[in-house]
Scaffold this motif. Structure first.
Motif, PDB file in Angstrom:
ATOM      1  N   ILE A  79      45.271  10.724 -67.023  1.00 49.46           N
ATOM      2  CA  ILE A  79      43.903  10.770 -67.152  1.00 49.46           C
ATOM      3  C   ILE A  79      42.775   9.631 -67.591  1.00 49.46           C
ATOM      4  O   ILE A  79      43.824   8.737 -68.292  1.00 49.46           O
ATOM      5  CB  ILE A  79      42.952  11.042 -68.199  1.00 49.46           C
ATOM      6  N   THR A  80      42.071   9.460 -66.854  1.00 48.13           N
ATOM      7  CA  THR A  80      40.901   8.056 -67.164  1.00 48.13           C
ATOM      8  C   THR A  80      39.660   8.793 -67.569  1.00 48.13           C
ATOM      9  O   THR A  80      38.478   9.179 -66.915  1.00 48.13           O
ATOM     10  CB  THR A  80      40.268   7.218 -66.049  1.00 48.13           C
ATOM     11  N   ILE A  81      38.928   7.268 -68.306  1.00 45.74           N
ATOM     12  CA  ILE A  81      37.650   8.183 -69.030  1.00 45.74           C
ATOM     13  C   ILE A  81      36.933   6.709 -68.420  1.00 45.74           C
ATOM     14  O   ILE A  81      37.836   5.131 -69.523  1.00 45.74           O
ATOM     15  CB  ILE A  81      38.113   8.423 -70.115  1.00 45.74           C
ATOM     16  N   ASP A  82      35.723   6.688 -67.476  1.00 47.85           N
ATOM     17  CA  ASP A  82      35.592   5.657 -67.404  1.00 47.85           C
ATOM     18  C   ASP A  82      34.896   4.648 -68.401  1.00 47.85           C
ATOM     19  O   ASP A  82      33.896   5.159 -68.781  1.00 47.85           O
ATOM     20  CB  ASP A  82      35.074   5.284 -66.647  1.00 47.85           C
ATOM     21  N   THR A  83      33.966   3.451 -68.770  1.00 47.56           N
ATOM     22  CA  THR A  83      32.559   3.215 -69.086  1.00 47.56           C
ATOM     23  C   THR A  83      32.001   3.679 -69.740  1.00 47.56           C
ATOM     24  O   THR A  83      30.689   4.316 -68.288  1.00 47.56           O
ATOM     25  CB  THR A  83      32.303   1.496 -68.592  1.00 47.56           C
ATOM     26  N   GLY A  84      31.122   4.317 -70.601  1.00 42.82           N
ATOM     27  CA  GLY A  84      30.135   5.308 -70.506  1.00 42.82           C
ATOM     28  C   GLY A  84      30.085   6.528 -70.301  1.00 42.82           C
ATOM     29  O   GLY A  84      29.689   7.216 -70.598  1.00 42.82           O
TER      30      GLY A  84
END
Length: 181
Positions: A79-84
Motif C-alpha cells: 500500500i502506497t499513500i501519496d502526498t496529500g
C-alpha cells in the motif's frame, strides 16, 4: 492503463495485469468486492473512492489523491499513500488487515472503534506522513520494520502475538496508550 468509476466483484477473482485507476470524480467511485483482486496492478485510487465490502486484495494499492475509505478489507500487496492523499478506515469497529509493505507519504487514519492491523512478516512501514486515529496494531509473529520521519498519533498502538517491531531510524511514537502483549 484504464480508468473506471465503479467496480463490483461478487465472489470472483479479478486479475489486474496492468494499472487500473478508480477515479471518484465527479461523485464517489465504489469498489465493492466480496471476491479477490490479484495481479501486478496496481489499483490506483483518485479523488473520493469507497471500498465498502470485505474482499481480499492480492495486488498493490496506490492511494494517489483524495480520500479512500475502507470497511474491513484484507490487503496482501503493498500500500502506497501519496502526498496529500488519505487512506481511512471508517468508524464503527471495522478492521483493515495488511500483510505487505506500507509506504505512507500522506495520511492513514482510523475512525472511532476501528483499527489497522499490520500483519506483514518481514514487511516494512515507511511513514513520512501521518498515522492517526483510534488503533494501530502490529500483529502476528515476525519482524515488522518501521522507518520514516512521519508522525504516529493513534490513540492506541498495540504490539501483539509475538510481533517484533524493529525501528530502522529515529521514530517517535506518540499514542495516548501503548500495549505490548
Amino acid at each position: 492503463a484504464r480508468t473506471i468509476h465503479s467496480l463490483t466483484n461478487t465472489g470472483e477473482t479479478l486479475t489486474l495485469d496492468a494499472a487500473l485507476t478508480m477515479n471518484g470524480s465527479p461523485g464517489t467511485a465504489t469498489l465493492s468486492s466480496s471476491g479477490t483482486i490479484t495481479g501486478a496492478g496496481p489499483l490506483i485510487t483518485q479523488n473520493t473512492v469507497s471500498v465498502p465490502a470485505a474482499g481480499t486484495f492480492n495486488t498493490n494499492l496506490q492511494v494517489n489523491s483524495g480520500i479512500t475509505t475502507n470497511n474491513g478489507v484484507t490487503y496482501s500487496g503493498s500500500i502506497t499513500i501519496d502526498t496529500g492523499a488519505t487512506f481511512t478506515i471508517t468508524a464503527g469497529g471495522f478492521v483493515v488487515t495488511h500483510t505487505g509493505d506500507l509506504t505512507n507519504n500522506g495520511t492513514l487514519t482510523t475512525g472511532g472503534g476501528s483499527s489497522f492491523h499490520f500483519n506483514g512478516s518481514g514487511a516494512t512501514i515507511t511513514n513520512n506522513g501521518s498515522i492517526s486515529g483510534t488503533n494501530f496494531r502490529f500483529n502476528t509473529a515476525g519482524i515488522k520494520n518501521v522507518t520514516g520521519a512521519g508522525t504516529w498519533t493513534p490513540s492506541l498502538i498495540e504490539v501483539n502475538n509475538t510481533a517484533v517491531v524493529t525501528l530502522m531510524s529515529n521514530v517517535t511514537l506518540s499514542p495516548t496508550k501503548m500495549t505490548i502483549d
